[in-house]
Design an enzyme around this catalytic site. Structure first.
Site, mmCIF file in Angstrom:
data_model
loop_
_atom_site.group_PDB
_atom_site.id
_atom_site.type_symbol
_atom_site.label_atom_id
_atom_site.label_comp_id
_atom_site.label_asym_id
_atom_site.label_seq_id
_atom_site.Cartn_x
_atom_site.Cartn_y
_atom_site.Cartn_z
ATOM 1 N N HIS A 273 0.836 -1.204 0.000
ATOM 2 C CA HIS A 273 0.000 0.000 0.000
ATOM 3 C C HIS A 273 0.869 1.252 0.000
ATOM 4 O O HIS A 273 0.567 2.233 -0.679
ATOM 5 C CB HIS A 273 -0.901 0.026 1.239
ATOM 6 N N ALA B 19 4.684 -5.440 -4.482
ATOM 7 C CA ALA B 19 5.723 -5.367 -3.446
ATOM 8 C C ALA B 19 5.775 -6.714 -2.738
ATOM 9 O O ALA B 19 4.742 -7.307 -2.421
ATOM 10 C CB ALA B 19 5.395 -4.254 -2.457
HETATM 11 P P1 AMP Z 1 -6.308 -4.175 -0.526
HETATM 12 O O1 AMP Z 1 -6.197 -3.313 0.697
HETATM 13 O O2 AMP Z 1 -5.732 -5.527 -0.367
HETATM 14 O O3 AMP Z 1 -7.713 -4.157 -1.090
HETATM 15 O O4 AMP Z 1 -5.392 -3.484 -1.631
HETATM 16 C C1 AMP Z 1 -5.505 -2.125 -1.941
HETATM 17 C C2 AMP Z 1 -4.621 -1.833 -3.127
HETATM 18 O O5 AMP Z 1 -3.277 -2.173 -2.807
HETATM 19 C C3 AMP Z 1 -4.997 -2.644 -4.372
HETATM 20 O O6 AMP Z 1 -4.858 -1.826 -5.517
HETATM 21 C C4 AMP Z 1 -3.983 -3.754 -4.349
HETATM 22 O O7 AMP Z 1 -3.706 -4.279 -5.629
HETATM 23 C C5 AMP Z 1 -2.772 -3.041 -3.795
HETATM 24 N N1 AMP Z 1 -1.844 -4.001 -3.216
HETATM 25 C C6 AMP Z 1 -2.121 -4.984 -2.303
HETATM 26 N N2 AMP Z 1 -1.018 -5.706 -2.064
HETATM 27 C C7 AMP Z 1 -0.019 -5.183 -2.826
HETATM 28 C C8 AMP Z 1 1.357 -5.502 -3.025
HETATM 29 N N3 AMP Z 1 1.933 -6.502 -2.393
HETATM 30 N N4 AMP Z 1 2.064 -4.749 -3.901
HETATM 31 C C9 AMP Z 1 1.478 -3.719 -4.564
HETATM 32 N N5 AMP Z 1 0.181 -3.372 -4.411
HETATM 33 C C10 AMP Z 1 -0.559 -4.095 -3.562
#
Ligand code: AMP
Length: 290
Positions: free
Chosen positions: A38, A179
């Protein structure tokens, strides 16, 4: 950093910023339990915008499994500290009644293969319906010039891009790379639920993806041996994939050989925790004869 709970408050804060000359608004939608993935999205947003808006909302309508919703980590205080340190201007953290008030009746659905396959097949149509609906509502609430999404959720990224184009939402969707922890595991809010033993089994997922990428780099272009190598690594860690897919990145149509970029995506349950990860395979150029 201001913490904002309601849509009218958010619109007012945005109007204030615009009046003060801040025109470029970058937005990072999340479900909280912030991690370095994030934060990498927030850094990208901070680098390109005058105002950075982060939303934290664990959206109940995209969870098709209620135990997953109940177990989803919620760490609002720590998130607010991380967000402030990352340079977030506005933290939008509404409660469910703000986004789904009594009488709420609208769903945004992206139809067809983009939502029917992979995560759509695994988690059910409701998952992407819930996701598309909440992202639409958040984009309308924030009205950002650019929204930053992670390539980790490759299918979500495609669905959001389709939806934004179809609905004419004037937001650019920027994709940010996945990441990973030092050991290769893709960062996810769900990782905290893995036991130590499960976490080491989960490493089979990035290793399976790496093995496929390494074979492609060696010149193997047929999907069958790539699938076999990846499957063996998963099986050795006793990880049964829900899917191990080789698909065209833009259409998610299955492929049998890597003649152009191919999205290799895995979903697997390790213990109680459902994990996803992916890599884009690119064929090695065939050397030209002198
Ligand atoms: P989430 O809180 O899991 O719904 O993710 C929110 C945003 O963060 C989404 O656009 C995800 O694709 C991105 N995201 C989650 N994990 C990662 C990661 N490891 N690397 C890059 N972006 C991420």
């Amino acid at each position: 950093m201001r913490i904002i709970r309601t849509i009218p408050e958010l619109h007012a804060a945005r109007a204030e910023a615009r009046a003060a000359g801040a025109t470029r608004v970058g937005f990072v939608p999340t479900m909280g339990a912030l991690h370095e993935g994030h934060l990498s999205l927030l850094r990208a947003a901070r680098a390109e915008n005058d105002v950075v808006v982060l939303s934290i909302f664990v959206n109940p309508t995209q969870f098709t499994d209620s135990s997953d919703l109940d177990a989803y980590p919620r760490t609002e205080e720590a998130d607010a500290e991380l967000a402030a340190a990352a340079g977030v201007d506005l933290l939008f953290a509404p409660d469910a009644a703000e986004l789904y008030p009594a009488g709420y009746a609208t769903t945004v659905r992206v139809a067809g293969p983009l939502t029917e396959t992979l995560e759509g097949a695994g988690r059910g149509q409701g998952h992407f319906d819930g996701m598309a609906t909440i992202v639409t509502k958040l984009l309308l609430a924030v009205l950002p010039g650019t929204a930053y999404l992670g390539q980790k959720d490759a299918q979500q990224l495609l669905v959001v891009r389709r939806m934004v184009a179809d609905l004419g939402i004037p937001t650019r969707i920027a994709a940010c790379p996945t990441a990973r922890d030092q050991d290769g595991l893709a960062l996810s809010s769900r990782n905290v639920r893995l036991s130590t033993a499960e976490r080491s089994r989960a490493l089979a997922i990035p290793r399976a993806l790496e093995a496929a990428a390494a074979l492609v780099a060696e010149g193997v272009h047929e999907v069958a041996p790539l699938r076999e190598a990846a499957s063996e690594i998963l099986a050795a860690a006793d990880v049964a994939p829900e899917y191990l897919a080789f698909v065209v990145p833009e259409s998610l149509a299955p492929v049998e050989s890597v003649t152009g970029p191919v999205l290799c995506a895995i979903a697997a349950r390790v213990g109680e925790v459902r994990l996803i990860d992916n890599v884009v395979l690119t064929p090695t150029p065939v050397p030209t004869k002198e």
